[in-house]
Scaffold this motif. Structure first.
Motif, PDB file in Angstrom:
ATOM      1  N   MET A   1       1.151  -1.062   0.232  1.00 16.75           N
ATOM      2  CA  MET A   1      -0.170  -0.002   0.020  1.00 16.75           C
ATOM      3  C   MET A   1       0.560   1.588  -0.140  1.00 16.75           C
ATOM      4  SD  MET A   1      -1.840   0.558   3.247  1.00 16.75           S
ATOM      5  CE  MET A   1      -0.434   0.172   5.466  1.00 16.75           C
ATOM      6  N   LYS A   2       0.341   2.653   0.010  1.00 18.03           N
ATOM      7  CA  LYS A   2       0.910   3.042  -0.663  1.00 18.03           C
ATOM      8  C   LYS A   2       0.335   4.668   0.395  1.00 18.03           C
ATOM      9  CE  LYS A   2       2.792   2.911  -5.090  1.00 18.03           C
ATOM     10  NZ  LYS A   2       3.377   3.568  -6.471  1.00 18.03           N
ATOM     11  N   VAL A   3       1.506   5.154   1.021  1.00 21.97           N
ATOM     12  CA  VAL A   3       0.944   6.784   1.891  1.00 21.97           C
ATOM     13  C   VAL A   3       1.712   7.955   1.815  1.00 21.97           C
ATOM     14  CG1 VAL A   3       0.694   6.795   4.464  1.00 21.97           C
ATOM     15  CG2 VAL A   3       0.426   4.763   4.293  1.00 21.97           C
ATOM     16  N   GLU A   4       0.617   8.907   1.977  1.00 21.92           N
ATOM     17  CA  GLU A   4       1.417  10.133   1.431  1.00 21.92           C
ATOM     18  C   GLU A   4       1.829  10.556   2.606  1.00 21.92           C
ATOM     19  OE1 GLU A   4      -0.571  13.940   0.112  1.00 21.92           O
ATOM     20  OE2 GLU A   4      -0.635  11.759  -1.773  1.00 21.92           O
ATOM     21  N   VAL A   5       3.501  10.973   2.527  1.00 21.04           N
ATOM     22  CA  VAL A   5       3.488  11.736   4.520  1.00 21.04           C
ATOM     23  C   VAL A   5       3.746  13.179   3.872  1.00 21.04           C
ATOM     24  CG1 VAL A   5       5.165  11.695   6.331  1.00 21.04           C
ATOM     25  CG2 VAL A   5       4.268   9.758   4.786  1.00 21.04           C
ATOM     26  N   ARG A   6       3.466  13.777   4.589  1.00 17.54           N
ATOM     27  CA  ARG A   6       3.941  15.684   4.935  1.00 17.54           C
ATOM     28  C   ARG A   6       5.095  15.582   5.924  1.00 17.54           C
ATOM     29  NH1 ARG A   6       2.057  18.392   0.462  1.00 17.54           N
ATOM     30  NH2 ARG A   6       0.868  17.567  -0.324  1.00 17.54           N
ATOM     31  N   LEU A   7       6.029  16.216   5.823  1.00 17.28           N
ATOM     32  CA  LEU A   7       6.911  15.876   6.973  1.00 17.28           C
ATOM     33  C   LEU A   7       7.400  17.840   7.651  1.00 17.28           C
ATOM     34  CD1 LEU A   7      10.007  13.486   6.166  1.00 17.28           C
ATOM     35  CD2 LEU A   7       8.242  12.710   7.561  1.00 17.28           C
ATOM     36  N   HIS A   8       6.728  18.268   8.244  1.00 16.73           N
ATOM     37  CA  HIS A   8       6.451  19.685   8.860  1.00 16.73           C
ATOM     38  C   HIS A   8       8.191  19.988   9.595  1.00 16.73           C
ATOM     39  CE1 HIS A   8       2.889  19.852   6.907  1.00 16.73           C
ATOM     40  NE2 HIS A   8       2.836  18.649   7.375  1.00 16.73           N
ATOM     41  N   ALA A   9       8.097  21.386   9.225  1.00 16.76           N
ATOM     42  CA  ALA A   9       9.433  22.067   9.678  1.00 16.76           C
ATOM     43  C   ALA A   9      10.799  21.106  10.143  1.00 16.76           C
ATOM     44  CB  ALA A   9       9.273  21.772  11.332  1.00 16.76           C
ATOM     45  N   ILE A  10      11.442  21.137  11.142  1.00 18.14           N
ATOM     46  CA  ILE A  10      13.412  20.303  10.682  1.00 18.14           C
ATOM     47  C   ILE A  10      12.847  19.195  10.543  1.00 18.14           C
ATOM     48  CG2 ILE A  10      12.807  19.349  13.616  1.00 18.14           C
ATOM     49  CD1 ILE A  10      15.556  21.850  11.951  1.00 18.14           C
ATOM     50  N   LEU A  11      11.858  17.962  10.368  1.00 23.16           N
ATOM     51  CA  LEU A  11      11.227  17.157  10.011  1.00 23.16           C
ATOM     52  C   LEU A  11      11.908  16.694   8.454  1.00 23.16           C
ATOM     53  CD1 LEU A  11       8.818  15.416  12.801  1.00 23.16           C
ATOM     54  CD2 LEU A  11      11.009  15.151  12.983  1.00 23.16           C
ATOM     55  N   LYS A  12      11.300  17.608   7.878  1.00 19.26           N
ATOM     56  CA  LYS A  12      11.426  17.888   6.266  1.00 19.26           C
ATOM     57  C   LYS A  12      13.122  17.068   6.055  1.00 19.26           C
ATOM     58  CE  LYS A  12       8.802  21.528   5.049  1.00 19.26           C
ATOM     59  NZ  LYS A  12       8.095  23.174   5.003  1.00 19.26           N
ATOM     60  N   GLN A  13      13.707  17.335   6.824  1.00 17.59           N
ATOM     61  CA  GLN A  13      15.712  16.514   6.444  1.00 17.59           C
ATOM     62  C   GLN A  13      15.521  15.246   6.495  1.00 17.59           C
ATOM     63  OE1 GLN A  13      17.980  17.246   9.815  1.00 17.59           O
ATOM     64  NE2 GLN A  13      16.641  17.433  11.515  1.00 17.59           N
ATOM     65  N   TRP A  14      14.555  14.443   6.874  1.00 13.48           N
ATOM     66  CA  TRP A  14      14.406  13.458   6.896  1.00 13.48           C
ATOM     67  C   TRP A  14      13.842  13.041   5.467  1.00 13.48           C
ATOM     68  CZ3 TRP A  14      14.624  14.413  11.965  1.00 13.48           C
ATOM     69  CH2 TRP A  14      15.164  14.310  12.592  1.00 13.48           C
ATOM     70  N   ALA A  15      12.839  14.117   4.710  1.00 16.05           N
ATOM     71  CA  ALA A  15      12.141  13.754   3.264  1.00 16.05           C
ATOM     72  C   ALA A  15      13.580  13.067   1.866  1.00 16.05           C
ATOM     73  CB  ALA A  15      11.925  14.779   2.642  1.00 16.05           C
ATOM     74  N   PRO A  16      13.251  12.276   1.276  1.00 22.30           N
ATOM     75  CA  PRO A  16      14.658  11.620   0.295  1.00 22.30           C
ATOM     76  C   PRO A  16      14.456  12.670  -0.216  1.00 22.30           C
ATOM     77  CG  PRO A  16      12.666   9.898   0.606  1.00 22.30           C
ATOM     78  CD  PRO A  16      11.817  10.899   0.761  1.00 22.30           C
ATOM     79  N   PRO A  17      16.262  12.768  -0.691  1.00 21.29           N
ATOM     80  CA  PRO A  17      16.511  14.026  -1.211  1.00 21.29           C
ATOM     81  C   PRO A  17      15.439  14.411  -2.527  1.00 21.29           C
ATOM     82  CG  PRO A  17      18.249  11.946  -0.560  1.00 21.29           C
ATOM     83  CD  PRO A  17      17.123  11.565  -0.554  1.00 21.29           C
ATOM     84  N   GLY A  18      15.613  15.886  -3.423  1.00 22.47           N
ATOM     85  CA  GLY A  18      15.224  15.803  -4.162  1.00 22.47           C
ATOM     86  C   GLY A  18      13.844  15.405  -4.369  1.00 22.47           C
ATOM     87  N   SER A  19      13.099  15.427  -3.005  1.00 22.44           N
ATOM     88  CA  SER A  19      11.202  15.639  -3.164  1.00 22.44           C
ATOM     89  C   SER A  19      11.235  16.754  -2.354  1.00 22.44           C
ATOM     90  CB  SER A  19      10.699  13.883  -1.494  1.00 22.44           C
ATOM     91  OG  SER A  19      11.867  14.188  -1.260  1.00 22.44           O
TER      92      SER A  19
END
Length: 113
Positions: A1-19
């Protein structure tokens, strides 16, 4: 299954590169919020508030295919090492830190006043 995740504030640093914006994460059926946080490599104590729609989720909440999840760091206090990803350590399997909707309720009350 696929889940759409939105990381906020400082947590954006864990987003995959280029996303940018939402990140699509593939998980097995029956995966929990804790599984999602671990898959992203976010230390559980840094994922202080997890929301989906108007619902607060804890680490044991089972995710649904296509669900949109918002992950926030601690809003006050929190973890001093959060600003340094390398110092933050690895994710603890199965944990996400948000144990109740109390923070969400405080936000709703504040927004109404």
């Amino acid at each position: 299954m696929k889940v759409e995740v939105r990381l906020h504030a400082i947590l954006k640093q864990w987003a995959p590169p280029g996303s940018e914006g939402a990140v699509c994460v593939e998980l097995p059926q029956g995966a929990t919020v804790g599984d999602l946080i671990a898959r992203l490599g976010i230390p559980a104590r840094h994922a202080a508030m997890i929301l989906s729609g108007d619902e607060s989720l804890d680490a044991s909440a089972v995710l649904r295919d296509g669900q949109e999840v918002h992950v926030f760091p601690p809003l006050a206090g929190g973890c001093p090492e959060l600003g340094n990803r390398e110092a933050a350590g690895g994710a603890a399997p199965g944990g996400a830190g948000a144990s109740s909707g109390s923070s969400v309720e405080r936000l709703r009350v504040t927004a109404r006043n």
